[in-house]
Design an enzyme around this catalytic site. Structure first.
Site, PDB file in Angstrom:
ATOM      1  N   ASN A  63      -5.482  22.827  13.774  1.00  0.00           N
ATOM      2  CA  ASN A  63      -4.307  22.010  14.007  1.00  0.00           C
ATOM      3  C   ASN A  63      -4.219  21.823  15.407  1.00  0.00           C
ATOM      4  O   ASN A  63      -3.288  21.066  15.887  1.00  0.00           O
ATOM      5  CB  ASN A  63      -2.919  22.837  13.275  1.00  0.00           C
ATOM      6  CG  ASN A  63      -2.964  22.691  11.932  1.00  0.00           C
ATOM      7  OD1 ASN A  63      -3.678  21.741  11.215  1.00  0.00           O
ATOM      8  ND2 ASN A  63      -1.778  23.129  11.269  1.00  0.00           N
ATOM      9  N   GLU A 131      -7.217  14.949  11.172  1.00  0.00           N
ATOM     10  CA  GLU A 131      -6.423  15.000   9.888  1.00  0.00           C
ATOM     11  C   GLU A 131      -4.988  14.014  10.007  1.00  0.00           C
ATOM     12  O   GLU A 131      -4.682  13.091   9.336  1.00  0.00           O
ATOM     13  CB  GLU A 131      -5.845  16.382   9.643  1.00  0.00           C
ATOM     14  CG  GLU A 131      -4.758  16.529   8.338  1.00  0.00           C
ATOM     15  CD  GLU A 131      -4.503  18.011   7.894  1.00  0.00           C
ATOM     16  OE1 GLU A 131      -4.358  18.474   7.148  1.00  0.00           O
ATOM     17  OE2 GLU A 131      -3.874  18.420   9.075  1.00  0.00           O
ATOM     18  N   TRP A 224       4.813  31.719   1.823  1.00  0.00           N
ATOM     19  CA  TRP A 224       3.774  31.038   2.515  1.00  0.00           C
ATOM     20  C   TRP A 224       3.130  31.590   3.574  1.00  0.00           C
ATOM     21  O   TRP A 224       1.912  31.748   3.929  1.00  0.00           O
ATOM     22  CB  TRP A 224       4.649  29.763   3.245  1.00  0.00           C
ATOM     23  CG  TRP A 224       3.905  29.084   4.238  1.00  0.00           C
ATOM     24  CD1 TRP A 224       2.866  27.988   4.041  1.00  0.00           C
ATOM     25  CD2 TRP A 224       3.839  29.084   5.782  1.00  0.00           C
ATOM     26  NE1 TRP A 224       2.357  27.712   5.255  1.00  0.00           N
ATOM     27  CE2 TRP A 224       2.842  28.162   6.155  1.00  0.00           C
ATOM     28  CE3 TRP A 224       4.327  30.072   6.478  1.00  0.00           C
ATOM     29  CZ2 TRP A 224       2.559  28.232   7.494  1.00  0.00           C
ATOM     30  CZ3 TRP A 224       4.079  29.876   7.753  1.00  0.00           C
ATOM     31  CH2 TRP A 224       3.307  28.930   8.279  1.00  0.00           C
ATOM     32  N   ARG A 255       6.747  23.305   1.681  1.00  0.00           N
ATOM     33  CA  ARG A 255       5.380  23.314   0.975  1.00  0.00           C
ATOM     34  C   ARG A 255       5.391  23.106  -0.695  1.00  0.00           C
ATOM     35  O   ARG A 255       6.380  22.995  -1.047  1.00  0.00           O
ATOM     36  CB  ARG A 255       4.863  24.766   1.315  1.00  0.00           C
ATOM     37  CG  ARG A 255       4.517  25.049   2.977  1.00  0.00           C
ATOM     38  CD  ARG A 255       3.364  24.162   3.078  1.00  0.00           C
ATOM     39  NE  ARG A 255       3.034  24.495   4.691  1.00  0.00           N
ATOM     40  CZ  ARG A 255       3.562  23.816   5.843  1.00  0.00           C
ATOM     41  NH1 ARG A 255       4.674  22.857   5.819  1.00  0.00           N
ATOM     42  NH2 ARG A 255       3.129  24.105   7.060  1.00  0.00           N
ATOM     43  N   ASP A 357      -8.914  20.911  -0.183  1.00  0.00           N
ATOM     44  CA  ASP A 357      -7.659  21.367   0.634  1.00  0.00           C
ATOM     45  C   ASP A 357      -7.007  22.612   0.310  1.00  0.00           C
ATOM     46  O   ASP A 357      -6.726  23.528   1.038  1.00  0.00           O
ATOM     47  CB  ASP A 357      -6.767  20.176   0.899  1.00  0.00           C
ATOM     48  CG  ASP A 357      -5.699  20.209   1.751  1.00  0.00           C
ATOM     49  OD1 ASP A 357      -6.008  20.840   3.056  1.00  0.00           O
ATOM     50  OD2 ASP A 357      -4.471  20.011   1.390  1.00  0.00           O
ATOM     51  N   HIS A 394       3.146  28.660  15.006  1.00  0.00           N
ATOM     52  CA  HIS A 394       3.123  27.572  14.361  1.00  0.00           C
ATOM     53  C   HIS A 394       4.549  26.638  14.834  1.00  0.00           C
ATOM     54  O   HIS A 394       4.866  26.568  15.899  1.00  0.00           O
ATOM     55  CB  HIS A 394       3.397  27.866  12.930  1.00  0.00           C
ATOM     56  CG  HIS A 394       2.731  27.107  11.798  1.00  0.00           C
ATOM     57  ND1 HIS A 394       3.404  25.998  11.448  1.00  0.00           N
ATOM     58  CD2 HIS A 394       1.760  27.255  11.239  1.00  0.00           C
ATOM     59  CE1 HIS A 394       2.480  25.405  10.513  1.00  0.00           C
ATOM     60  NE2 HIS A 394       1.476  26.156  10.052  1.00  0.00           N
ATOM     61  N   SER A 445      -4.104  28.094  15.076  1.00  0.00           N
ATOM     62  CA  SER A 445      -5.411  29.087  14.984  1.00  0.00           C
ATOM     63  C   SER A 445      -6.107  29.068  16.235  1.00  0.00           C
ATOM     64  O   SER A 445      -6.424  29.986  16.818  1.00  0.00           O
ATOM     65  CB  SER A 445      -6.264  28.795  13.943  1.00  0.00           C
ATOM     66  OG  SER A 445      -6.784  27.436  13.794  1.00  0.00           O
TER      67      SER A 445
END
Ligand code: FAD
Length: 638
Positions: A63, A131, A224, A255, A357, A394, A445
């Site tokens: 990400n 993405e 999650w 989500r 995915d 995050h 990450s």
């Protein structure tokens, strides 16, 4: 007979607690600098690092990738661009020096991952497939295995301790503000570990199950956030007096319902829309309400919490369920191709990518789709905001207040630290990174690994600068800690026969029941799912009162075996996170993160008075908490 375990003492120059993404980054970098100096680096994890932490199941995208060297299909962003993006998403309050520091180094980490064998998707020109603007797509089922292998190849095998649950940090007998090690127990063997080191890096991830989860019964562990990260990083740092920041910036990800499958690829890659049950796009219909939270309400991209807010407005009015309109998205992408044969081929490709995915990172979601007969090309799927989590890497920002890089940290922050080493906390010798370093979200990450590298290098420098230091920890303290750590096993043995059912007993509390009590307090009083994330001063105060009773009862926790003993310590760590969170949101008298939580008594955002950090610090000498306000300082212009 009281439980007996052998004491194993391990000495190191640099001790890394946690072998997740940031711990592995710390190991790779620390070993690079330490080995030529003849220094020893030790890594400890409660699991097996091949499949530990938040990346255990794999990921489908990296990400954070700026693409500064032009390797991505589009976007050659600068670190300044990244700071602006993170600042917007986190509602105007970030440590820009820390965010900038990660941004300028993160691409090199991604290039290392590729070199080590991680497949990154390529387009027809050989460029990384993005993405969205900041992400690149990967075949990442084995992402963690690859990163762990790199760490293992530089750490000597005898310096890796797996299946050891860290319970406490050690401070020096002669200086309570100096960390010099940690203790923990093997979850497989009768061994109590005492690690002593010149520098300690606390990298044990974020926290889940502090709040009551949506999942129940057998599904309880399905959240999650991975159930094995229980807030050890925040709790242990707090216990030794480290200042924590942004403990109010909990994360509530929206989500796929029940399976918690990722939505990033659907929103960004497949350009999917989310609507309420009546087909209305809440991001369009709720625009005016979201714009009340200015200036962030009209910024692009819309901050994550405000996107939740728009969805919650619909849900509160009974306009749910909320659906991800997957069939329309797949159809629209396929229709871009004029030739019918090619279109059919594209359709199949998209379907396969959609399943992959999930299979790359949240396999359970694929199972859930299969068990519910969901074909994403035919039927939309429900999405929903989850229970709150604490994750500093995050779209949240909880963690320690850490020292930034010497060339970018504002002078105003310097006084907080006993010495100026990058990523050192307010406690001497204690470093952190990844989910542990606060006020600098969106590392993800790649950024967590990068920040691990930054902390690893600084910790080696610190250990080298203090090479004559020897940790002073008396045998008496070790004995006492050992007794405390194993007390739940002894308590269970002593009283288990007092009732016919061992889980119900007036003499002790089992960790699962303790966790339910903690979650009930947090859910009902501190803004969990049952109040639509809403709380107020009086509610938080009552929650804090009940947390004190819980704290008293934590001394009565009992465990049947080593596995349950691990659950005991996880829940004690969660309890500390809960208190730090409650105290922070009590002090912040505004609603800065609507969609994450609401202060019913201060429903508006108040930039004039509250665009600042609200930090908390537990004082181990007085057993009291204090609130410390620190200024937000802008480094990168708008
Ligand atoms: P982790 O990687 O979680 O590592 C923590 C380690 O500490 C683990 O090994 C754990 O076993 C160990 N540990 C915990 N407690 C103890 C203890 N008491 N004693 C000893 N060891 C302990 N990033 C992306 O780039 N792309 C994505 O698509 C993406 N998706 C994500 C999806 C989910 C569901 C989550 C939760 C995160 C996602 N991330 C993603 C973010 C990424 O996973 C994190 O940023 C990163 O893993 C944080 O690294 P960390 O080292 O702080 O924690």
């Amino acid at each position: 007979m009281p439980y007996e375990a052998e004491i194993k003492e391990v000495e190191a120059d640099v001790l890394i607690l946690g072998g997740g993404m940031s711990g592995c980054g710390a190991a790779v970098e620390a070993c690079y600098w330490a080995k030529p100096l003849g220094m020893k680096v030790v890594l400890v994890d409660k699991a097996a690092i091949d499949r530990s932490g938040a990346v255990a199941m794999g990921l489908s995208a990296i990400n954070t990738y700026l693409g500064m060297s032009g390797r991505a299909s589009y976007g050659q962003w600068t670190p300044e661009d990244f700071v602006k993006y993170v600042r917007t998403d986190l509602m105007g309050i970030v440590r820009e020096d820390l965010v900038y520091d990660v941004a300028r180094h993160v691409d090199s980490s991604v290039h290392l991952f590729e070199k080590w064998g991680l497949p990154i998707w390529k387009d027809k020109d050989g460029k990384y497939v993005r993405e969205g603007p900041w992400q690149v797509m990967i075949n990442g089922e084995s992402y963690k295995v690859i990163v762990a292998e790199a760490a293992k190849s530089v750490l000597d095998p005898e310096n890796i301790y797996e299946r050891v649950m860290i319970t406490h940090l050690l401070t020096d007998d002669n200086d309570p503000n100096r960390v010099c090690g940690a203790v923990g127990f093997s979850v497989r063997e009768d061994k109590f570990y005492v690690f002593k080191a010149k520098a300690v890096i606390c990298a044990m991830g974020g926290a889940v199950h502090v709040f009551r989860p949506r999942s129940t019964g057998e599904g309880l562990g399905r959240a999650w956030y991975p159930p094995w990260n229980a807030g050890s990083t925040y709790a242990l740092m707090a216990q030794v007096g480290a200042e924590l920041t942004c403990m109010d910036v909990r994360f509530v990800p929206a989500r796929y319902k029940d399976g918690y499958g990722p939505v990033g690829a659907w929103f960004l890659l497949f350009k999917c829309k989310a609507t309420n049950a009546f087909g209305e796009e809440y991001m369009v219909t709720r625009k005016a309400e979201v714009e009340k939270f200015q200036p962030y309400g009209s910024m692009k991209p819309m901050p994550t919490c405000l996107r939740n807010h728009a969805m919650l407005l619909d849900m509160r009015e009974g306009k749910g369920p909320i659906y991800m309109r997957t069939p329309e998205a797949i159809q629209a992408l396929a229709e871009e191709i004029p030739d019918e044969k090619e279109r059919k081929k594209k359709f199949k490709e998209l379907e396969a990518e959609a399943w992959e995915d999930f299979l790359d990172m949240t396999i359970t979601q694929a199972l859930l789709w299969a068990s519910m007969n969901i074909d994403p090309a035919v039927e939309p799927s429900e999405i929903m905001p989850s229970e709150p989590y604490f994750i500093g890497s995050h779209a949240g920002a909880s963690g320690a207040w850490v020292c930034g890089p010497s060339d970018a940290m504002p002078d105003e922050y310097k006084d907080a630290f006993p010495a100026l080493y990058n990523r050192m906390t307010t406690v001497m010798g204690l470093f952190t990174c990844g989910d542990g370093a606060g006020a600098s979200g969106h590392k993800f990450s790649s950024g967590s690994f990068t920040e691990g590298r930054i902390a690893g290098k600084a910790a080696v420098k610190f250990a080298r600068d203090h090479k004559d230091y020897t940790p002073a920890v008396s045998e008496e303290r070790i004995k006492k800690l050992k007794e405390i750590v194993y007390r739940p096993l002894n308590l269970y043995e002593q009283y288990k026969d007092a009732t016919t059912r061992p889980e119900i007993n007036p003499n002790y509390i089992r960790p699962k029941m303790f966790m339910f009590r903690l979650q009930k307090i947090m859910d009902e009083y501190v803004g969990g799912i049952s109040t639509y994330y809403t709380t107020s001063e009086k509610m938080i105060e009552q929650g804090l009162k009940l947390l004190q009773f819980l704290k008293e009862d934590s001394e009565k926790l009992a465990a049947e075996d080593l596995h349950e003993l691990q659950r005991v310590w996880e829940n004690i760590h969660r309890m500390w996170v809960a208190e730090a969170h409650a105290r922070t949101i009590l002090a912040r008298k505004e609603t800065r993160y609507p969609g994450y939580y609401y202060r019913a008594d201060y429903p508006e955002l108040d930039d004039a008075n509250w665009r600042k950090f609200v930090n908390v610090r537990y004082n181990p000498q007085t057993d009291e908490w204090e609130v410390i306000e620190r200024p937000y300082i802008q480094i990168v212009p708008e």
